[in-house]
Design a protein around this motif. Sequence first.
Motif, mmCIF file in Angstrom:
data_model
loop_
_atom_site.group_PDB
_atom_site.id
_atom_site.type_symbol
_atom_site.label_atom_id
_atom_site.label_comp_id
_atom_site.label_asym_id
_atom_site.label_seq_id
_atom_site.Cartn_x
_atom_site.Cartn_y
_atom_site.Cartn_z
ATOM 1 N N GLU A 1 18.067 9.969 70.158
ATOM 2 C CA GLU A 1 17.908 11.282 70.768
ATOM 3 C C GLU A 1 19.245 11.995 70.941
ATOM 4 N N CYS A 2 20.337 11.268 70.844
ATOM 5 C CA CYS A 2 21.664 11.872 70.900
ATOM 6 C C CYS A 2 22.081 12.227 69.475
ATOM 7 N N CYS A 3 22.497 13.462 69.299
ATOM 8 C CA CYS A 3 22.849 13.920 67.950
ATOM 9 C C CYS A 3 24.291 13.600 67.561
ATOM 10 N N GLN A 4 25.069 13.045 68.512
ATOM 11 C CA GLN A 4 26.457 12.658 68.254
ATOM 12 C C GLN A 4 27.359 13.833 67.857
ATOM 13 N N SER A 5 26.991 15.045 68.292
ATOM 14 C CA SER A 5 27.817 16.201 67.945
ATOM 15 C C SER A 5 28.583 16.758 69.147
ATOM 16 N N GLY A 6 28.598 16.029 70.233
ATOM 17 C CA GLY A 6 29.376 16.460 71.393
ATOM 18 C C GLY A 6 28.716 17.540 72.222
ATOM 19 N N CYS A 7 27.407 17.576 72.235
ATOM 20 C CA CYS A 7 26.691 18.580 73.040
ATOM 21 C C CYS A 7 27.114 18.488 74.500
ATOM 22 N N ASP A 8 27.127 19.630 75.164
ATOM 23 C CA ASP A 8 27.430 19.666 76.580
ATOM 24 C C ASP A 8 26.362 20.496 77.275
ATOM 25 N N PRO A 9 25.438 19.879 77.949
ATOM 26 C CA PRO A 9 25.382 18.455 78.252
ATOM 27 C C PRO A 9 24.616 17.683 77.176
ATOM 28 N N CYS A 10 25.000 16.461 77.023
ATOM 29 C CA CYS A 10 24.327 15.532 76.116
ATOM 30 C C CYS A 10 23.065 15.014 76.816
ATOM 31 N N VAL A 11 22.113 14.524 76.055
ATOM 32 C CA VAL A 11 20.911 13.948 76.667
ATOM 33 C C VAL A 11 21.288 12.802 77.601
ATOM 34 N N PHE A 12 22.383 12.106 77.310
ATOM 35 C CA PHE A 12 22.805 11.010 78.177
ATOM 36 C C PHE A 12 23.485 11.529 79.446
ATOM 37 N N ASP A 13 24.096 12.724 79.383
ATOM 38 C CA ASP A 13 24.618 13.359 80.593
ATOM 39 C C ASP A 13 23.460 13.712 81.529
ATOM 40 N N ARG A 14 22.413 14.259 80.943
ATOM 41 C CA ARG A 14 21.232 14.615 81.748
ATOM 42 C C ARG A 14 20.583 13.366 82.333
ATOM 43 N N TYR A 15 20.568 12.301 81.559
ATOM 44 C CA TYR A 15 20.018 11.037 82.049
ATOM 45 C C TYR A 15 20.853 10.511 83.218
ATOM 46 N N ALA A 16 22.170 10.581 83.101
ATOM 47 C CA ALA A 16 23.051 10.125 84.185
ATOM 48 C C ALA A 16 22.802 10.938 85.453
ATOM 49 N N GLU A 17 22.620 12.243 85.326
ATOM 50 C CA GLU A 17 22.310 13.087 86.485
ATOM 51 C C GLU A 17 20.967 12.698 87.087
ATOM 52 N N ALA A 18 19.986 12.458 86.228
ATOM 53 C CA ALA A 18 18.658 12.059 86.705
ATOM 54 C C ALA A 18 18.723 10.713 87.422
ATOM 55 N N MET A 19 19.565 9.801 86.932
ATOM 56 C CA MET A 19 19.723 8.505 87.589
ATOM 57 C C MET A 19 20.358 8.665 88.961
ATOM 58 N N GLU A 20 21.327 9.571 89.091
ATOM 59 C CA GLU A 20 21.937 9.827 90.399
ATOM 60 C C GLU A 20 20.886 10.335 91.373
ATOM 61 N N GLN A 21 20.052 11.262 90.920
ATOM 62 C CA GLN A 21 18.990 11.796 91.770
ATOM 63 C C GLN A 21 17.985 10.699 92.128
#
Length: 70
Positions: A22-42
């Motif tokens: 699901e990560c396209c490896q193109s340096g998206c901001d935010p990356c799907v893994f950034d969103r996942y990290a935020e969701a994990m914090e919540q």
Amino acid sequence: MHYFPATDALPPEPPQRPADEECCQSGCDPCVFDRYAEAMEQYRAALRAWEERQAPRAADGPPDGPAGSA
């Protein structure tokens, strides 16, 4: 005795981790893994809050008192 709504009976569910593809490896901001990290914090915050709400319930003990008491 405390009243806990049925919706509070179960702990919150953790977010689903994105699949590696699901990560396209193109340096998206935010990356799907950034969103996942935020969701994990919540999720962790919600879980801590849920556990705190459950503590008084556990301290009250079972409805009939501790096992083995007579």
